[in-house]
Motif scaffolding. Structure first.
Motif, short mmCIF file in Angstrom:
data_model
loop_
_atom_site.label_atom_id
_atom_site.label_comp_id
_atom_site.label_asym_id
_atom_site.label_seq_id
_atom_site.Cartn_x
_atom_site.Cartn_y
_atom_site.Cartn_z
N MET A 194 0.84 -1.21 0.00
CA MET A 194 0.00 0.00 0.00
C MET A 194 0.87 1.26 0.00
O MET A 194 0.58 2.21 -0.70
N TYR A 204 -1.28 4.24 -1.84
CA TYR A 204 -2.73 4.20 -1.61
C TYR A 204 -3.02 4.73 -0.21
O TYR A 204 -2.32 4.39 0.74
N ASN A 205 -4.07 5.51 -0.10
CA ASN A 205 -4.54 5.97 1.20
C ASN A 205 -5.49 4.92 1.78
O ASN A 205 -6.06 4.11 1.06
N MET A 206 -5.67 4.98 3.08
CA MET A 206 -6.62 4.07 3.72
C MET A 206 -8.03 4.50 3.30
O MET A 206 -8.40 5.65 3.45
N SER A 207 -8.76 3.56 2.75
CA SER A 207 -10.12 3.82 2.32
C SER A 207 -10.97 2.61 2.69
O SER A 207 -10.46 1.60 3.19
N ALA A 220 -12.34 0.56 0.64
CA ALA A 220 -11.90 -0.56 -0.20
C ALA A 220 -10.65 -1.21 0.36
O ALA A 220 -10.52 -2.44 0.37
N VAL A 221 -9.73 -0.41 0.85
CA VAL A 221 -8.51 -0.95 1.45
C VAL A 221 -8.86 -1.77 2.69
O VAL A 221 -8.32 -2.86 2.90
N ASP A 226 -10.41 1.45 -9.91
CA ASP A 226 -9.74 2.11 -8.80
C ASP A 226 -10.12 1.48 -7.46
O ASP A 226 -9.28 1.29 -6.59
N VAL A 227 -11.39 1.15 -7.30
CA VAL A 227 -11.84 0.52 -6.06
C VAL A 227 -11.30 -0.90 -5.95
O VAL A 227 -10.79 -1.31 -4.91
N LYS A 238 -8.67 -2.24 -7.28
CA LYS A 238 -7.23 -2.25 -7.05
C LYS A 238 -6.92 -2.09 -5.56
O LYS A 238 -6.01 -2.73 -5.04
N ARG A 239 -7.69 -1.26 -4.91
CA ARG A 239 -7.46 -1.01 -3.49
C ARG A 239 -7.91 -2.18 -2.61
O ARG A 239 -7.42 -2.34 -1.51
N ALA A 247 -4.87 -4.87 -3.48
CA ALA A 247 -3.50 -4.53 -3.07
C ALA A 247 -3.09 -5.12 -1.72
O ALA A 247 -2.03 -5.75 -1.62
#
Length: 182
Positions: free
Chosen positions: A50, A55-58, A60-61, A140-141, A143-144, A147
């Motif tokens: 990450m 990537y930021n924490m979201s 999805a993450v 985009d979602v 991928k997060r 990852a």
């Protein structure tokens, strides 16, 4: 904010459910804790990837991290099952009564797990890589979500192959006959 509040409830609840299920499986707090140790160890790879991908924490993450926690616990549990089985076989033949015997048994149990663990990890990574390289609507979602799983599937098997057997051997050492030198 609403999702963050729900995650504060859902993540500990998920970890508690995993803990209870593995306790019923192994009937041992120590072995259940060994399984649960695989969860933070797998998160190392997920977090590293990450950071590398920026990537930021979201939400999805977090979904990816939650999925990784389940996969990591399963990986550790299977390693522990192989180690238990190796010790059981060795005890049945009366060949598990010294520290060198124990270390050899744990070594053999871990060796039996290398190929299946590598194959499962590689299959997960290969299956998730197309999602990591995807473009288009929703990519985009996705991928997060993928990852943390890809990063964790790189470190979880490695750490389970190294850390779990060491802790298991240390824990099993107390079951050796007392008259044997350590």
């Amino acid at each position: 904010e609403r999702v963050a509040r729900r995650l504060q409830i859902f993540i500990p609840l998920k970890l508690a459910i995993i803990f209870v299920l593995f306790y019923f499986t192994f009937r041992s707090i120590a072995q259940t804790l060994m399984v649960m140790l695989g969860v933070p160890l797998s998160l190392v790879g997920g977090v590293w990837l990450m950071v590398f991908l920026d990537y930021n924490m979201s939400i999805a993450v977090w979904v990816g991290i939650i999925a990784l926690a389940g996969v990591a616990a399963e990986t550790s549990a299977v390693m522990l099952a192989y180690l238990n089985e190796a010790c059981k076989r060795r005890k049945a033949t009366g060949q598990l009564d010294s520290l060198p015997d124990l270390l050899d048994t744990v070594h053999q149990g871990a060796l039996e797990r290398i190929r299946p663990m590598a194959m499962a990890g590689l299959a997960n990574i290969i299956g998730l890589l197309p999602i990591m390289w995807a473009t288009g609507t929703g990519a985009d979602v996705m991928k997060r979500i993928a990852a943390p799983l890809v990063g964790g599937m790189i470190t979880a098997p490695l750490l389970s192959l190294i850390v779990i057997p060491v802790i298991y051997a240390w824990w099993q050492e107390k079951n050796l006959p007392a008259d044997q030198p350590a």
